[in-house]
Design an enzyme around this catalytic site. Sequence first.
Site, PDB file in Angstrom:
ATOM      1  CB  CYS A 156      21.568 -64.055 -30.967  1.00  0.00           C
ATOM      2  SG  CYS A 156      23.119 -63.919 -31.843  1.00  0.00           S
ATOM      3  CG  HIS A 195      21.504 -61.072 -28.039  1.00  0.00           C
ATOM      4  ND1 HIS A 195      22.520 -61.911 -27.635  1.00  0.00           N
ATOM      5  CD2 HIS A 195      21.734 -60.768 -29.349  1.00  0.00           C
ATOM      6  CE1 HIS A 195      23.329 -62.112 -28.670  1.00  0.00           C
ATOM      7  NE2 HIS A 195      22.878 -61.436 -29.709  1.00  0.00           N
ATOM      8  CG  ASN A 221      26.597 -61.440 -30.379  1.00  0.00           C
ATOM      9  OD1 ASN A 221      26.222 -62.379 -29.673  1.00  0.00           O
ATOM     10  ND2 ASN A 221      25.914 -61.024 -31.429  1.00  0.00           N
TER      11      ASN A 221
HETATM   12  O1  UT7 Z   1      23.462 -61.090 -32.519  1.00  0.00           O
HETATM   13  C1  UT7 Z   1      22.909 -61.440 -33.730  1.00  0.00           C
HETATM   14  C2  UT7 Z   1      22.393 -60.316 -34.454  1.00  0.00           C
HETATM   15  N1  UT7 Z   1      23.443 -59.430 -34.893  1.00  0.00           N
HETATM   16  C3  UT7 Z   1      23.321 -58.151 -34.653  1.00  0.00           C
HETATM   17  O2  UT7 Z   1      22.408 -57.728 -33.990  1.00  0.00           O
HETATM   18  C4  UT7 Z   1      24.316 -57.219 -35.308  1.00  0.00           C
HETATM   19  C5  UT7 Z   1      23.580 -56.034 -35.881  1.00  0.00           C
HETATM   20  N2  UT7 Z   1      24.427 -55.120 -36.624  1.00  0.00           N
HETATM   21  C6  UT7 Z   1      25.385 -54.349 -36.069  1.00  0.00           C
HETATM   22  O3  UT7 Z   1      25.652 -54.440 -34.893  1.00  0.00           O
HETATM   23  C7  UT7 Z   1      26.039 -53.305 -36.940  1.00  0.00           C
HETATM   24  O4  UT7 Z   1      25.344 -53.232 -38.160  1.00  0.00           O
HETATM   25  C8  UT7 Z   1      27.538 -53.593 -37.204  1.00  0.00           C
HETATM   26  C9  UT7 Z   1      28.352 -53.377 -35.947  1.00  0.00           C
HETATM   27  C10 UT7 Z   1      27.731 -55.006 -37.706  1.00  0.00           C
HETATM   28  C11 UT7 Z   1      28.055 -52.607 -38.249  1.00  0.00           C
HETATM   29  O5  UT7 Z   1      27.811 -51.276 -37.822  1.00  0.00           O
HETATM   30  P1  UT7 Z   1      27.081 -50.250 -38.794  1.00  0.00           P
HETATM   31  O6  UT7 Z   1      26.991 -48.987 -38.070  1.00  0.00           O
HETATM   32  O7  UT7 Z   1      25.794 -50.860 -39.267  1.00  0.00           O
HETATM   33  O8  UT7 Z   1      28.122 -50.117 -39.938  1.00  0.00           O
HETATM   34  P2  UT7 Z   1      27.922 -50.282 -41.511  1.00  0.00           P
HETATM   35  O9  UT7 Z   1      28.011 -51.714 -41.866  1.00  0.00           O
HETATM   36  O10 UT7 Z   1      26.735 -49.489 -41.971  1.00  0.00           O
HETATM   37  O11 UT7 Z   1      29.206 -49.536 -42.007  1.00  0.00           O
HETATM   38  C12 UT7 Z   1      29.438 -48.121 -41.747  1.00  0.00           C
HETATM   39  C13 UT7 Z   1      30.825 -47.778 -42.222  1.00  0.00           C
HETATM   40  C14 UT7 Z   1      31.124 -48.265 -43.634  1.00  0.00           C
HETATM   41  O12 UT7 Z   1      31.994 -47.324 -44.260  1.00  0.00           O
HETATM   42  P3  UT7 Z   1      31.419 -46.246 -45.292  1.00  0.00           P
HETATM   43  O13 UT7 Z   1      30.784 -47.061 -46.393  1.00  0.00           O
HETATM   44  O14 UT7 Z   1      30.415 -45.442 -44.518  1.00  0.00           O
HETATM   45  O15 UT7 Z   1      32.633 -45.488 -45.705  1.00  0.00           O
HETATM   46  C15 UT7 Z   1      31.872 -49.558 -43.397  1.00  0.00           C
HETATM   47  O16 UT7 Z   1      32.701 -49.900 -44.479  1.00  0.00           O
HETATM   48  O17 UT7 Z   1      31.803 -48.396 -41.385  1.00  0.00           O
HETATM   49  C16 UT7 Z   1      32.672 -49.224 -42.181  1.00  0.00           C
HETATM   50  N3  UT7 Z   1      32.997 -50.419 -41.391  1.00  0.00           N
HETATM   51  C17 UT7 Z   1      34.049 -50.499 -40.569  1.00  0.00           C
HETATM   52  N4  UT7 Z   1      35.039 -49.629 -40.300  1.00  0.00           N
HETATM   53  C18 UT7 Z   1      35.980 -50.019 -39.398  1.00  0.00           C
HETATM   54  C19 UT7 Z   1      32.291 -51.568 -41.303  1.00  0.00           C
HETATM   55  N5  UT7 Z   1      32.891 -52.401 -40.451  1.00  0.00           N
HETATM   56  C20 UT7 Z   1      33.987 -51.770 -39.988  1.00  0.00           C
HETATM   57  C21 UT7 Z   1      34.988 -52.123 -39.059  1.00  0.00           C
HETATM   58  N6  UT7 Z   1      35.965 -51.225 -38.805  1.00  0.00           N
HETATM   59  N7  UT7 Z   1      35.023 -53.308 -38.442  1.00  0.00           N
END
Ligand code: UT7
Length: 329
Positions: A116, A256, A286
């Site tokens: 990225c 980004h 993204n």
């Molecule tokens: O560009 C290159 C670099 N990449 C980035 O900068 C991406 C950086 N990361 C992110 O943008 C975020 O971490 C994500 C968008 C990928 C994920 O968001 P998050 O707030 O970090 O979510 P998480 O992985 O901590 O998950 C929180 C909750 C979990 O449920 P529980 O365990 O709290 O019950 C996940 O299972 O959200 C759940 N979850 C989802 N729910 C619905 C994870 N993905 C999804 C989804 N839809 N797609």
Amino acid sequence: MPNINAAITAVHAWVPEDILSNKDLEKMVDTNDEWIRTRTGIEERRILKGEGLATSDMAVEAVGQLLEKKGIAKEEIELVIFATVTPDTTMPDTANTLCTKLGLTNAYGFDLNAACSGFIYAITVGNQFIKSGTHKKVIVVGGDKMSSIIDYEDRATCIIFGDGCGAVLLEPTIESVGVQDSILKGDGVGREFLYITSGGSKVPNTVETIKNKDNFVRQNGAPVFKAAVKGMSNVVSELLEKNNLGIDDISWLIPHQANKRIITSVANSLKFPMEKVTMNIHKYGNTTAATIPLCMWEWEDQFKKGDYIILTAFGGGFTWGAVLIKWAY
Ligand code: UT7
């Protein structure tokens, strides 16, 4: 000898017509529109559809239209630097393919992979070719067909990424505009959080790797999120300090576009007003190397000659950095 700077003298971008909305994704994986909007800010993304269409085909549109807009003959372009993680093929490189498809008959080119951060790495490299006085017309492209490396059964990644391509033209100037400074960083510890397991020399693709879907992007989002906020905030502060500039001196921050919450966290930690931060993640998701030129393209009309603009990115590797430019037109 006057000091030569590399000025961005044109910008253009292109995105495919096909839209993949949050509602569409609800039918594909266990997710919902509300979660995607609130956790990422994304509403829809573009997907390049069509047999045999690849990253270079988006670049043909973006760069072709840029040259037309600027009124520059294809033969004048000397070099193409193509930032991408989704080259048409591992070999030959996509820059080379683009030159031939578009008729850039006097140009050579090469691909650059910094995930990225690819576009800011590529601008920094292009700047050196101009500043050294060896090249007068360099095209820097950031383009990715992310849909080609996404597993549409993996909700951790498929909701985030989209396809698109943007490009700028770098030309020499003796005015005090153009690329002013750049700080690039890297740390290989990030490779355990954002990666593709197979398809490289370490794990070549086999029937087994394809069956396991090891050829797709995997991400552990939370550590990437934290590192992205810290990395971009720190490097922008370092760049400002190095150039004796304050937030008030900067007209635009072009970050980004990986997650709306990352962008607002970076802006908050820098005390940078959101009305001077470009954001179009809701429309495109993204697009990896394309996010920054896509923003430059959409905000071009609002930039004024002499505006200080900071580009900042963070991505797989980890790679990150920031570039200070003074808008040239
Ligand atoms: O560009 C290159 C670099 N990449 C980035 O900068 C991406 C950086 N990361 C992110 O943008 C975020 O971490 C994500 C968008 C990928 C994920 O968001 P998050 O707030 O970090 O979510 P998480 O992985 O901590 O998950 C929180 C909750 C979990 O449920 P529980 O365990 O709290 O019950 C996940 O299972 O959200 C759940 N979850 C989802 N729910 C619905 C994870 N993905 C999804 C989804 N839809 N797609």
